[in-house]
Design a protein around this motif. Structure first.
Motif, short mmCIF file in Angstrom:
data_model
loop_
_atom_site.label_atom_id
_atom_site.label_comp_id
_atom_site.label_asym_id
_atom_site.label_seq_id
_atom_site.Cartn_x
_atom_site.Cartn_y
_atom_site.Cartn_z
N TRP A 54 -56.09 22.54 -99.76
CA TRP A 54 -56.47 21.41 -98.91
C TRP A 54 -57.02 20.26 -99.74
N MET A 55 -57.80 20.57 -100.75
CA MET A 55 -58.33 19.50 -101.60
C MET A 55 -57.20 18.80 -102.35
N THR A 56 -56.22 19.58 -102.80
CA THR A 56 -55.06 18.98 -103.47
C THR A 56 -54.30 18.08 -102.51
N ARG A 57 -54.06 18.57 -101.28
CA ARG A 57 -53.36 17.77 -100.27
C ARG A 57 -54.16 16.51 -99.93
N SER A 58 -55.47 16.59 -100.05
CA SER A 58 -56.33 15.44 -99.73
C SER A 58 -56.42 14.44 -100.88
N GLY A 59 -55.74 14.73 -101.98
CA GLY A 59 -55.65 13.76 -103.06
C GLY A 59 -56.50 14.05 -104.29
N TYR A 60 -57.21 15.17 -104.31
CA TYR A 60 -58.02 15.52 -105.47
C TYR A 60 -57.18 16.21 -106.55
N ARG A 61 -57.51 15.94 -107.80
CA ARG A 61 -56.99 16.73 -108.91
C ARG A 61 -57.96 17.88 -109.12
N VAL A 62 -57.51 19.09 -108.81
CA VAL A 62 -58.41 20.24 -108.76
C VAL A 62 -58.31 21.08 -110.03
N THR A 63 -59.46 21.38 -110.61
CA THR A 63 -59.55 22.38 -111.68
C THR A 63 -60.18 23.62 -111.06
N PHE A 64 -59.43 24.71 -111.07
CA PHE A 64 -59.86 25.93 -110.39
C PHE A 64 -60.04 27.03 -111.43
N CYS A 65 -61.28 27.45 -111.61
CA CYS A 65 -61.64 28.48 -112.59
C CYS A 65 -62.06 29.75 -111.84
N ARG A 66 -61.34 30.83 -112.08
CA ARG A 66 -61.67 32.12 -111.46
C ARG A 66 -61.82 33.15 -112.57
N ASN A 67 -63.02 33.67 -112.74
CA ASN A 67 -63.31 34.52 -113.89
C ASN A 67 -62.93 35.97 -113.66
N VAL A 68 -62.95 36.72 -114.73
CA VAL A 68 -62.80 38.17 -114.69
C VAL A 68 -63.99 38.79 -115.42
N THR A 69 -64.74 39.62 -114.72
CA THR A 69 -65.82 40.38 -115.36
C THR A 69 -65.22 41.67 -115.88
N ASP A 70 -64.95 41.70 -117.18
CA ASP A 70 -64.24 42.85 -117.76
C ASP A 70 -65.16 43.78 -118.54
#
Length: 466
Positions: A54-70
């Motif tokens: 939705w943020m992308t569709r709304s015109g934002y350039r999104v940086t999405f960071c999803r971590n892994v606890t390994d």
């Protein structure tokens, strides 16, 4: 209306104003990979995938960071029980999580850092905290001094330090100045993996990992930090505290999705009531499971039942049915057609997916009427609106994701379509020679196989029975 989000830190919905205009940065607490994922884990991934879309569709350039606890206590315990190295457990389950995210249509993150790859950043953060007087080393461990930040500690979870119990993150509190102090670094123990630090070898504490990774990839101040509501305390509280005590602004908005429950209990591995993704996708298609997880408001709890799962699947199939029928009439869809304002308003109001999907279903009802009336102009407009809304939600049945994977029942739809077409040609030939008994027999055989035939002005079409 601009985008408004519920911010846990202030316990109210407020307007989203990014750190940098036109850009949005999101950090999502991802998997702790001691076991494969159940649908409760992947709900968070789906919810924040919708936010990102939705943020992308709304015109934002999104940086999405999803971590892994390994690396953490649970991974080490599982490895010990199985008699394998810790990294075998971590790698196996990270692959299971990656597969689950992908099969449910979650876009890949911009970056997916592993905790074990960011020890230098963790050491730097601990050095800053010790220098600022908010952390101390003790017998190989490093702890955050909660009382040194007592005026701020507990603000996210709306608690006061004097009402908190001991942190409970170490075998003994004998090295701590205060039982509420939490571990930033855990000193070396026999049989555990270790990394060198100025205070001796050891391994990171859970909370330290996320602060180090978030600020490395998103900067000292970023927009949104997300995760399940069960992470608010102590994990997110401790992340916020240690980062701000070190001088970082850290997250400006805190978003938390509700839990998925069975009966009165939160779904968790320890309860033994997990519903693993491969098992659930034997009951419904992956796209239908995504619909089930995305349809409730992200902050609400979901009470799992197979009845509710199958109801969600049927609801999605009604949308899918219109899209498939309309696409037989309209071949080119305007991907830039405006979204219905009610849909936009729903998602701008704290990502209101229930209201947004209500708009989708209303447009689908109008579309079915237009199809019945043969109004191609209306069908074209309503199909474009429907597909564009579904694209935002990651649910478009004509997208590459669902055409090429589980969205068409394992990729078999084209094969079934070819076989059914042969039967329908035979039925049409029987009707042409006025052998109606044979034509009805073919239709009944298809119905017995779960395939419903509908005669339309454009010719016969089929769909799976529901």
């Amino acid at each position: 209306m601009s985008l408004h989000l519920y911010d846990t830190s202030v316990r109210t919905v407020r307007e989203f104003v990014p750190v940098e205009p036109g850009r949005a940065s999101i950090y999502l607490c991802g998997a702790t990979v001691q076991a494969p994922p159940h649908i409760g884990h992947i709900r968070s991934g789906v919810n924040f995938d919708v936010l990102r879309r939705w943020m992308t569709r709304s015109g934002y350039r999104v940086t999405f960071c999803r971590n892994v606890t390994d690396i953490d206590d649970k991974i080490i315990r599982v490895a010990a029980v199985e008699g394998v190295p810790w990294f075998v457990v971590a790698e196996r389950n990270q692959r299971a999580f990656t597969w689950a995210y992908e099969v449910l249509g979650c876009l890949p993150p911009t970056v997916e850092p592993r905790a074990t790859g960011h020890v230098p950043e963790m050491i730097e953060l601990m050095e800053r905290l010790i220098e600022a007087g908010h952390a101390y080393a003790a017998d190989g461990d490093v702890y955050f001094d909660v009382m040194s930040y007592a005026d701020r500690y507990g603000s996210l979870s709306n608690q006061r330090p004097e009402n908190m119990r001991a942190a409970g993150d170490t075998d003994t509190d004998s090295c701590k100045r205060d039982p509420r102090d939490f571990a930033l670094w855990k000193g070396e123990k026999p049989g555990e993996p270790t990394w060198p630090t100025p205070w001796g070898r050891g391994r990171p504490g859970w909370h330290l990992e996320c602060s180090a990774m978030a600020t490395k990839y998103l900067g000292p101040t970023f927009d949104i930090h997300g995760g399940g509501v069960d992470l608010i305390f102590p994990h997110h509280e401790n992340e916020l505290t240690q980062s701000q005590a070190a001088g970082d602004g850290f997250a400006r908005y805190w978003m938390h999705n509700g839990m998925l429950k069975i009966g009165a209990e939160k779904m968790s591995k320890s309860l033994g009531n997990s519903l693993l993704i491969p098992e659930v996708t034997k009951k419904v298609r992956p796209v239908e499971l995504r619909y089930y997880l995305a349809a409730p408001h992200y902050r609400s709890a979901i009470e799992y039942s197979e009845e509710a799962l199958f109801e969600a699947a049927s609801a999605y199939q009604r949308i899918e049915g219109f899209v498939i029928r309309a696409a037989e009439v309209i071949h080119d869809v305007d991907a830039h057609a405006p979204l219905p304002q009610a849909f936009v308003d729903a998602l701008d109001d704290d990502l209101g997916t229930p209201q947004a999907l209500a708009v989708v279903h209303e447009v689908v009802r109008e579309g079915n009427v237009a199809l019945a009336d043969g109004n191609k102009e209306q069908v074209a407009r309503l199909l474009a609106e429907t597909q564009n809304m579904l694209d935002v939600l990651g649910l478009d049945p004509r997208s590459e994701q669902w055409r090429s994977s589980g969205g068409d029942a394992g990729g078999l739809r084209s094969t079934v379509d070819a076989l059914v077409s042969v039967a329908l040609e035979q039925r049409q030939a029987a009707r042409a020679r006025k052998d109606f008994a044979a034509a009805d027999g073919i239709r009944d055989q298809l119905a017995g196989a779960g395939i419903l035939v509908e005669d339309t002005p454009q010719g016969p079409r089929w769909e799976l029975s529901r």
